[in-house]
Each structure stands twice: as structure tokens, then as C-alpha cells.
Design an enzyme around this catalytic site. Structure first.
Site, PDB file in Angstrom:
ATOM      1  N   HIS A   1       4.870 -14.748  38.681  1.00  0.00           N
ATOM      2  CA  HIS A   1       4.599 -13.283  38.308  1.00  0.00           C
ATOM      3  C   HIS A   1       4.917 -12.216  39.387  1.00  0.00           C
ATOM      4  O   HIS A   1       3.847 -11.845  39.960  1.00  0.00           O
ATOM      5  CB  HIS A   1       3.324 -13.144  37.856  1.00  0.00           C
TER       6      HIS A   1
ATOM      7  N   CYS B   1       7.890 -16.292  33.549  1.00  0.00           N
ATOM      8  CA  CYS B   1       6.898 -17.078  33.222  1.00  0.00           C
ATOM      9  C   CYS B   1       7.258 -17.791  31.751  1.00  0.00           C
ATOM     10  O   CYS B   1       8.235 -18.297  31.697  1.00  0.00           O
ATOM     11  CB  CYS B   1       5.480 -16.575  33.201  1.00  0.00           C
TER      12      CYS B   1
ATOM     13  N   GLU C   1       5.304  -9.264  39.041  1.00  0.00           N
ATOM     14  CA  GLU C   1       4.569  -7.894  39.028  1.00  0.00           C
ATOM     15  C   GLU C   1       3.155  -7.737  39.089  1.00  0.00           C
ATOM     16  O   GLU C   1       2.648  -6.677  38.966  1.00  0.00           O
ATOM     17  CB  GLU C   1       5.058  -7.647  37.304  1.00  0.00           C
TER      18      GLU C   1
END
Ligand SMILES: *[C@@H]1O[C@H](CO)[C@@H](O)[C@H](O)[C@H]1NC(C)=O
Ligand SMILES: *[C@@H]1O[C@H](CO)[C@@H](O)[C@H](O)[C@H]1NC(C)=O
Ligand SMILES: *[C@@H]1O[C@H](CO)[C@@H](O)[C@H](O)[C@H]1NC(C)=O
Ligand SMILES: *[C@@H]1O[C@H](CO)[C@@H](O)[C@H](O)[C@H]1NC(C)=O
Length: 296
Positions: free
Chosen positions: A222, A112, A224
Site C-alpha cells: 500500500h 492490494c 498510499e
């Protein structure tokens, strides 16, 4: 409002890689350590800098340990080109490139904000377009380059198919690198291969890229969050296939880190640097992150 950083990418950071030894005969580092660059905190009473714990857990899930990299000077007016964050990012970026030329493997990953920083580091310019792509889960539109990419080379076929068809990538960015800008910028298009794009409100932007000649990787989305962020936000998805995807990507990058033989000068220095010296704080009742680490 927040700083320009926060406006650029609401929930991001850059991951960087510094690694310590215990090298196997085949050259694989069994004890990889990955540095994560801290960001200026908007939760100021808890510390000047923070790292969302989800990035730490993500890397730990695939067998790495984490070292926080603090920006030692106070933040203030942060900017993609002049902030301390960008200076530290440039330092690692330049070192990674120089190292690789000496056959010294030192990988860098940008998520990001980190992705956006990579585009600035490579092109020397801020080239982003406002897309308002915050709080949206999307499938990836893969390019042909996917089939000879490093990032996805070990992905099971069913996972790649799910990535291409199901909305399991979380987007939390206001700005993006449009494909048009990418193609028109020689520095970027010579340096990176675009692995996926997304189209939103008529703008096609780069969502995944890897450097052609260096172990440098960027995702605008993202990986994660699927497994580790639980705020009831639009754009967060916890489908089993999304969790699996998240793990495979973490596994990819930790394996990149296993190729690095950088090490701390001593065991004591390593122990002092590790994230285990800090405790994550529950922040889920006032921020979009479940837990964060704070630093002064
Ligand atoms: C994004 O939001 C801003 C402010 O609300 C607006 O001016 C702009 O046109 C939007 N852009 C897109 C591509 O939706
Ligand atoms: C990648 O290769 C597979 C199998 O050879 C093929 O089915 C797929 O269409 C290719 N993907 C792209 C994006 O070209
Ligand atoms: C994928 O590409 C097609 C064709 O450009 C576009 O219509 C579609 O919106 C894209 N899908 C996503 C999820 O970005
Ligand atoms: C959030 O929860 C923590 C721990 O339970 C508490 O100390 C803090 O005051 C809460 N913050 C808000 C803004 O509710």
C-alpha cells in the site's frame, strides 16, 4: 469474517483511470482525472459502497482529481471472479487493452485487492496462496527488471535504495501470488514483469509488477498508507523516506494519467462526477481507515 473480498485483502482497492482534456502541444494532459472503484461497505449504515480517503489524497497529492466509480448493483456474495466489482474491473481492463492497441493511452493501477483482481483478470483464474501477510512492513526485494521498469525509472537512487533496505512498504493481505505460481502460469508470466518479490514464512510472492506491453501496474502493498493512514497498526510506517516513496509512486501514476486524452462530454458532466460532491467521514474510531467516502 466479512466477505471473501475483505478476506482476500483487508485494506485495498483498485484504481482506474479516466481522464479529461486540456492537452498541451506535447500531448500532456494537464487536468488528469482518475477513477477509483468503490468497494462494498461493511460499514453499512454509512452507505452501500466506500472508498478510503487515503487513495483520494494520494492521487490528489500528485496533481490529479478523482472520480468515484460506483458499482451500481448491490454487493451480496462478492467474489474475485463473479462479483460486480470484478465485472466493472474487467470492463476497464479490457477497454484499457483495446485502447492501447489504438495508441490511446489508458492506464490501470491495482493496489492490494486491485493487484489480486489484476491477476484474475489476466489469468482467468484465482491463483492465490494464503500467506497471512497482514500488518507487516517490508523492504522490497527488487528483481533485475527494476532497472528497465517504467514504474521506477524516475525514482531517485537513494529512494530505491531505501525501498530495498528499509521496511517501508505496508502489507495488509492474507493472500498472495506466489512467484512459483506466477512462473508456472503462462498468461501471467507472458503479460507481466515482476519488479519485486517478498519472502514470508518460506513463500516468495510477487509484490510489484507491471505489464510488459500495456500501462497496467500492480502492487500487493500500500503506497498510499504511509502519508495518510494513522491508525496505530503494526505495518504502518511514517518514516520521511516512506512518505517520499509514496509521493514518487503517486507522481508516476498521475503522469501515466496525463498521457490519456479521454474526457467527459461536458464540463457539467465532469463536475457532477468528481469526488468533490461527497464529504469524507471520520472513521478512525471504529475502522482501520482515518476517513472514508460513502456512496449509495
Ligand atoms: C495462515 O493462517 C491460517 C489460519 O490461521 C493457517 O491455517 C495457515 O497455515 C497460515 N499460513 C501461513 C503460510 O502462515
Ligand atoms: C540496477 O542497476 C544499478 C546501476 O547500474 C545496479 O547497481 C543495480 O544492482 C541494478 N539492480 C538490479 C536489481 O539488478
Ligand atoms: C529477500 O530475499 C531473500 C532471499 O530469498 C529472503 O531471505 C528475504 O527474506 C527476502 N526479504 C524480504 C523482505 O522479503
Ligand atoms: C466515531 O466518531 C464519530 C464522530 O465523532 C461519532 O459520531 C461516532 O458515534 C463514533 N463511533 C464510534 C463507534 O465510536
Amino acid at each position: 469474517m466479512g466477505s471473501p473480498w475483505q478476506r482476500l485483502c483487508t485494506l485495498g482497492t483498485v484504481l482506474l483511470c479516466i481522464v479529461r482534456g486540456d492537452v498541451l502541444p506535447e500531448g500532456i494532459n494537464r487536468r488528469p482525472i482518475i477513477g477509483i472503484l468503490a468497494q462494498t461497505s461493511h460499514m453499512k449504515d454509512l452507505g452501500k459502497y466506500y472508498i478510503a480517503a487515503s487513495y483520494v489524497k494520494y492521487l490528489e497529492s500528485a496533481g490529479a482529481r478523482v472520480v468515484p466509480i460506483r458499482i451500481l448493483l448491490p454487493g451480496g456474495g462478492v467474489d474475485l471472479q463473479t462479483s460486480k466489482y470484478s465485472h466493472v474491473a474487467r470492463l476497464f481492463y479490457d477497454k484499457a487493452k483495446q485502447a492501447f492497441k489504438r495508441e490511446d493511452y489508458f492506464a490501470i493501477w491495482g493496489t492490494c485487492l486491485g493487484f489480486e483482481e489484476l491477476t484474475v483478470l489476466t489469468s482467468g483464474k484465482l491463483l492465490l496462496t494464503q500467506t497471512n501477510t497482514s500488518g507487516i512492513a517490508l523492504p522490497l526485494n527488487f528483481t533485475k527488471a527494476i532497472n528497465e521498469s517504467r514504474m521506477f525509472q524516475n525514482f531517485p537512487k537513494d529512494l530505491l535504495e531505501a525501498l530495498a533496505t528499509e521496511p517501508i512498504t505496508s502489507n495488509f493481505h492474507t493472500w498472495s501470488l506466489s512467484l512459483k505460481t506466477f512462473m508456472e502460469n503462462k498468461e501471467l508470466s507472458e503479460f507481466y514483469k515482476v519488479l519485486s518479490t517478498n519472502t514470508y514464512k518460506g513463500i516468495e510472492f510477487v509484490s510489484t509488477m507491471e505489464a510488459k506491453d500495456y500501462p497496467i501496474y500492480g502492487v500487493q502493498w500500500h503506497p498510499e498508507k504511509n502519508a495518510f493512514e494513522w491508525k496505530n497498526l503494526k505495518g504502518l510506517v511514517h518514516l520521511p523516506v516512506g512518505i517520499k516513496m509514496s509521493f514518487y509512486l503517486a507522481d508516476f501514476f498521475v503522469n501515466e494519467a496525463r498521457k490519456s486524452h479521454h474526457r467527459f462530454a461536458s464540463k457539467e458532466e465532469e463536475e457532477k462526477a468528481l469526488i468533490y460532491n461527497y464529504n469524507p467521514v471520520f472513521t478512525g474510531n471504529f475502522s482501520s481507515f482515518q476517513q472514508c467516502y460513502f456512496f449509495d
